[in-house]
Scaffold this active site. Structure first.
Site, mmCIF file in Angstrom:
data_model
loop_
_atom_site.group_PDB
_atom_site.id
_atom_site.type_symbol
_atom_site.label_atom_id
_atom_site.label_comp_id
_atom_site.label_asym_id
_atom_site.label_seq_id
_atom_site.Cartn_x
_atom_site.Cartn_y
_atom_site.Cartn_z
ATOM 1 N N HIS A 155 21.912 17.419 -27.044
ATOM 2 C CA HIS A 155 20.922 16.591 -26.327
ATOM 3 C C HIS A 155 19.823 17.477 -25.730
ATOM 4 C CE1 HIS A 155 19.347 13.753 -23.431
ATOM 5 N NE2 HIS A 155 20.316 12.874 -23.595
ATOM 6 N N GLU A 258 17.081 15.175 -30.046
ATOM 7 C CA GLU A 258 18.515 15.459 -30.054
ATOM 8 C C GLU A 258 19.062 15.335 -31.475
ATOM 9 O OE1 GLU A 258 20.146 12.613 -27.243
ATOM 10 O OE2 GLU A 258 18.222 12.524 -26.219
HETATM 11 C C1 BG6 Z 1 19.652 9.742 -24.184
HETATM 12 C C2 BG6 Z 1 19.932 8.274 -24.282
HETATM 13 O O1 BG6 Z 1 20.227 10.398 -25.246
HETATM 14 O O2 BG6 Z 1 20.211 10.237 -22.970
HETATM 15 C C3 BG6 Z 1 19.323 7.578 -23.077
HETATM 16 O O3 BG6 Z 1 19.392 7.778 -25.492
HETATM 17 C C4 BG6 Z 1 19.840 8.202 -21.787
HETATM 18 O O4 BG6 Z 1 19.628 6.209 -23.122
HETATM 19 C C5 BG6 Z 1 19.588 9.697 -21.827
HETATM 20 O O5 BG6 Z 1 19.176 7.630 -20.692
HETATM 21 C C6 BG6 Z 1 20.065 10.456 -20.597
HETATM 22 O O6 BG6 Z 1 21.388 10.210 -20.304
HETATM 23 P P1 BG6 Z 1 22.022 10.840 -19.003
HETATM 24 O O7 BG6 Z 1 23.433 10.317 -18.915
HETATM 25 O O8 BG6 Z 1 21.981 12.328 -19.197
HETATM 26 O O9 BG6 Z 1 21.171 10.396 -17.852
#
Ligand code: BG6
Length: 287
Positions: A155, A258
């Site tokens: 991510h 990602e």
């Molecule tokens: C992304 C998702 O990969 O991660 C989003 O598609 C999400 O929907 C984002 O808001 C962040 O997630 P987190 O749990 O790190 O706040």
């Protein structure tokens, strides 16, 4: 700390106390520097000599057991998104990984190998190679007697100069789930631009993606293998304000591209089988 210190390599790999009292592994090569937290096996910094940081890190990030770090490269495994009663985006990013090995390689890069300790039916290894590029490899082996199905995603938060002038290229023609509209669409644009909250899962794409960033005068190149999903995310204004561990204005300087295997591209491994997701990140001057 001592179990980490044995993996130090003079001039290359050093372990220090970081924010929140968590250890941080600092890596230095002839070409670059990086930082990795065993918490989540989370790369929080990579910078080529003389260049701007590759990875965005939020000033408001928490560094606490059980909480994900905001920025860098969260390792999303074994599921992507919500699962009832379980941590969002899986437990890998909130688990302290074991550092198993460090090595200074002949090509002057440095390699670190982490293993996720809670392998109930699987073994997850994560190899980070710091050099002229940043190379990330997540390998999952099914160690159980039955099939294993999981999702994975690196991510990655990229540092950019100005979201309004940033373009993401390489996804034209790919079908995607717009997570905000709940609709399946096809990418018509050769270049994705950002004018609002964006949260899309592109599927059936193994393509290299370029993030064109005129404000920093560079292209970030995301090359991948073993991955058929690419997620593109920017929270924009209202969501940035809602996230406690993210600054209100920080959406201007970041974009997530990602690489992984999510939803219909979840991976199923037969007993003994292994799958590897590989991502290589590089920057090129924009002229
Ligand atoms: C992304 C998702 O990969 O991660 C989003 O598609 C999400 O929907 C984002 O808001 C962040 O997630 P987190 O749990 O790190 O706040």
């Amino acid at each position: 700390m001592e179990s980490l210190k044995i993996h130090e390599i003079p001039g290359r790999v050093t372990v220090i106390g970081g924010p929140g009292g968590m250890p941080v592994i600092q890596v230095r090569t002839d070409a670059s520097e990086a930082e990795i937290h065993p918490h989540g096996a989370h790369v929080t910094r990579f910078r080529k000599n003389g260049g701007a940081p590759l990875l965005f890190m939020s000033e408001a990030s928490e560094f606490q057991p059980g909480k994900p770090i905001r920025g860098g490269v969260p390792v999303i495994f074994p599921w992507f998104g919500a699962r009832e009663g379980q941590p969002f985006h899986g437990f890998a990013r909130v688990t302290v990984w074991d550092l198993q090995e460090t090595a200074a390689l002949p090509d002057a890069s440095v390699r670190l190998r982490f293993r996720l300790p809670e392998g109930d039916g699987f073994q997850a290894d994560y190899i980070v190679t710091v050099g002229n590029t940043l190379k990330l490899e997540l390998s999952v082996t099914n160690t159980s007697a039955t099939d294993l199905t999981f999702e994975s995603c690196l991510h990655t938060y990229f540092q950019i100069g100005d979201i309004h002038r940033t373009e993401v290229r390489g996804l034209q023609g790919a079908s995607y789930l717009d997570q905000l509209l709940g609709e399946r669409l096809t990418e018509e644009a050769g270049s994705i631009r950002f004018t609002a909250e964006t949260d899309r899962i592109y599927q059936d794409t193994a393509a290299t993606v370029d993030i064109v960033d005129p404000a920093l005068g560079r292209i970030i190149r995301v090359r991948k293998s073993g991955s058929l999903s690419t997620v593109v995310w920017n929270p924009w204004i209202a969501k940035a304000q809602r996230m406690p561990d993210f600054g209100d204005e920080e959406y201007l300087q970041m974009v997530c591209v990602e690489s992984g295997n999510v939803r219909e591209h979840a991976i199923t491994l037969a007993p003994g089988e292994r799958a590897t997701l590989e991502v290589e990140l590089d920057t090129l001057p924009l002229d």
